[in-house]
Scaffold this motif. Structure first.
Motif, short mmCIF file in Angstrom:
data_model
loop_
_atom_site.label_atom_id
_atom_site.label_comp_id
_atom_site.label_asym_id
_atom_site.label_seq_id
_atom_site.Cartn_x
_atom_site.Cartn_y
_atom_site.Cartn_z
N GLN A 28 0.34 -1.51 -0.48
CA GLN A 28 -0.02 0.25 -0.31
C GLN A 28 0.97 0.93 0.46
O GLN A 28 0.39 2.78 -0.17
N VAL A 29 2.29 1.31 0.58
CA VAL A 29 2.79 2.45 0.64
C VAL A 29 3.08 2.78 -1.16
O VAL A 29 3.06 2.18 -1.81
N ARG A 30 2.77 4.54 -0.32
CA ARG A 30 3.02 5.51 -2.38
C ARG A 30 2.98 6.28 -1.63
O ARG A 30 2.94 7.32 -1.09
N GLY A 31 4.62 6.71 -2.42
CA GLY A 31 5.35 8.19 -1.73
C GLY A 31 4.94 9.63 -2.36
O GLY A 31 5.18 8.75 -4.25
N GLN A 32 4.72 10.42 -2.39
CA GLN A 32 4.40 11.07 -3.04
C GLN A 32 4.73 12.94 -3.15
O GLN A 32 4.92 12.72 -1.77
N PHE A 33 5.69 13.60 -3.83
CA PHE A 33 5.79 14.87 -3.46
C PHE A 33 5.11 15.18 -4.86
O PHE A 33 5.94 15.29 -6.22
N THR A 34 4.97 17.09 -4.01
CA THR A 34 4.12 17.50 -5.54
C THR A 34 4.93 19.56 -5.29
O THR A 34 5.43 19.17 -4.29
N SER A 35 5.85 20.22 -6.10
CA SER A 35 7.08 20.70 -5.76
C SER A 35 5.80 21.84 -5.40
O SER A 35 4.46 22.41 -5.44
N GLU A 36 6.91 23.17 -5.06
CA GLU A 36 6.02 24.62 -4.09
C GLU A 36 4.45 25.26 -4.77
O GLU A 36 3.96 25.17 -4.79
N ASP A 37 5.12 24.90 -6.68
CA ASP A 37 4.33 26.10 -7.03
C ASP A 37 4.21 24.84 -7.81
O ASP A 37 3.06 25.59 -8.91
N GLY A 38 4.01 23.76 -7.94
CA GLY A 38 2.69 22.92 -8.48
C GLY A 38 3.41 22.06 -9.69
O GLY A 38 2.60 21.61 -10.34
N SER A 39 5.17 22.77 -10.45
CA SER A 39 4.84 22.40 -11.83
C SER A 39 5.12 21.33 -11.82
O SER A 39 4.46 20.70 -13.08
N VAL A 40 5.30 20.60 -10.72
CA VAL A 40 6.00 18.63 -10.72
C VAL A 40 4.80 18.21 -9.64
O VAL A 40 4.99 18.03 -8.33
N GLY A 41 4.52 17.04 -9.81
CA GLY A 41 4.18 16.21 -8.88
C GLY A 41 4.36 14.74 -9.32
O GLY A 41 4.48 14.72 -10.12
N VAL A 42 4.88 13.72 -8.48
CA VAL A 42 4.96 12.60 -8.22
C VAL A 42 4.21 11.86 -7.34
O VAL A 42 4.68 11.91 -6.31
N GLU A 43 4.41 10.27 -8.07
CA GLU A 43 4.17 9.17 -7.30
C GLU A 43 5.17 8.18 -7.13
O GLU A 43 5.13 7.46 -8.44
N VAL A 44 5.52 7.50 -6.42
CA VAL A 44 6.24 6.00 -6.45
C VAL A 44 5.55 5.48 -5.42
O VAL A 44 5.53 5.16 -4.72
N ASP A 45 5.85 4.23 -5.97
CA ASP A 45 5.43 2.95 -5.20
C ASP A 45 7.09 2.16 -3.88
O ASP A 45 7.59 3.18 -4.09
N SER A 46 6.56 1.62 -3.22
CA SER A 46 7.43 0.79 -2.53
C SER A 46 8.59 1.03 -2.98
O SER A 46 9.72 1.00 -1.76
N ASP A 47 9.06 0.81 -4.06
CA ASP A 47 10.65 -0.16 -4.02
C ASP A 47 10.79 1.77 -4.97
O ASP A 47 12.42 1.48 -5.49
N GLY A 48 10.05 3.06 -5.10
CA GLY A 48 10.53 3.92 -5.59
C GLY A 48 10.43 4.02 -6.50
O GLY A 48 10.95 4.73 -7.59
N ALA A 49 9.79 3.56 -7.32
CA ALA A 49 9.69 3.35 -9.23
C ALA A 49 8.37 4.37 -9.33
O ALA A 49 7.57 4.20 -8.22
N LEU A 50 8.92 4.75 -10.46
CA LEU A 50 7.51 6.42 -10.85
C LEU A 50 6.79 5.57 -11.15
O LEU A 50 6.17 5.00 -12.28
N VAL A 51 4.86 5.93 -10.14
CA VAL A 51 3.84 5.61 -11.16
C VAL A 51 2.51 6.83 -10.94
O VAL A 51 1.70 6.22 -12.29
N GLY A 52 3.02 7.92 -11.16
CA GLY A 52 2.31 8.44 -11.22
C GLY A 52 3.41 10.07 -11.65
O GLY A 52 4.34 10.49 -11.01
N LEU A 53 2.99 11.03 -12.34
CA LEU A 53 3.69 12.36 -13.36
C LEU A 53 3.08 13.10 -13.41
O LEU A 53 2.02 12.70 -14.58
#
Length: 115
Positions: A28-53
């Motif tokens: 179920q682990v999903r790491g997420q980060f969105t830049s302060e200006d909102g220009s880039v948002g990513v989601e990675v799985d528990s292995d750190g693989a990119l699953v959302g951009l």
């Protein structure tokens, strides 16, 4: 002897359930980060693989190299988030394997001169 066997089976069952819960939690682990200006948002799985951009239209004003750096930076931050979540799942699992009456990371009785 039946009480001992019941206790052993109960302990094994509890540990198996803890392992299953940890495996489920890790999936179920999903790491997420969105830049302060909102220009880039990513989601990675528990292995750190990119699953959302997601990229805002504002990135079109940047060079491809800059956009690439932003994506890599955001992925690293999201992977750190996933790592923190993973650590919590593993810590919970570890706590379930500590015998009753013993603190995690502690010693199990006896002093330096005990056999």
């Amino acid at each position: 002897m039946s009480a001992e066997m019941d206790a052993l089976v109960a302990s094994a069952t509890q540990k198996l359930e803890a392992l299953e819960a940890a495996l489920f939690g890790l999936k179920q682990v999903r790491g997420q980060f969105t830049s302060e200006d909102g220009s880039v948002g990513v989601e990675v799985d528990s292995d750190g693989a990119l699953v959302g951009l997601s990229l805002a239209e504002s990135v079109t004003t940047l060079s491809p190299a800059e956009v690439g750096q932003l994506i890599v930076w955001a992925c690293r931050r999201a992977a750190e988030d996933a790592g923190t979540q993973r650590s919590k799942v593993v810590a919970t699992l570890n706590e379930s394997f500590v015998p009753a009456g013993q603190e995690p990371g502690g010693t199990n009785g006896g002093g330096p001169d005990s056999a």
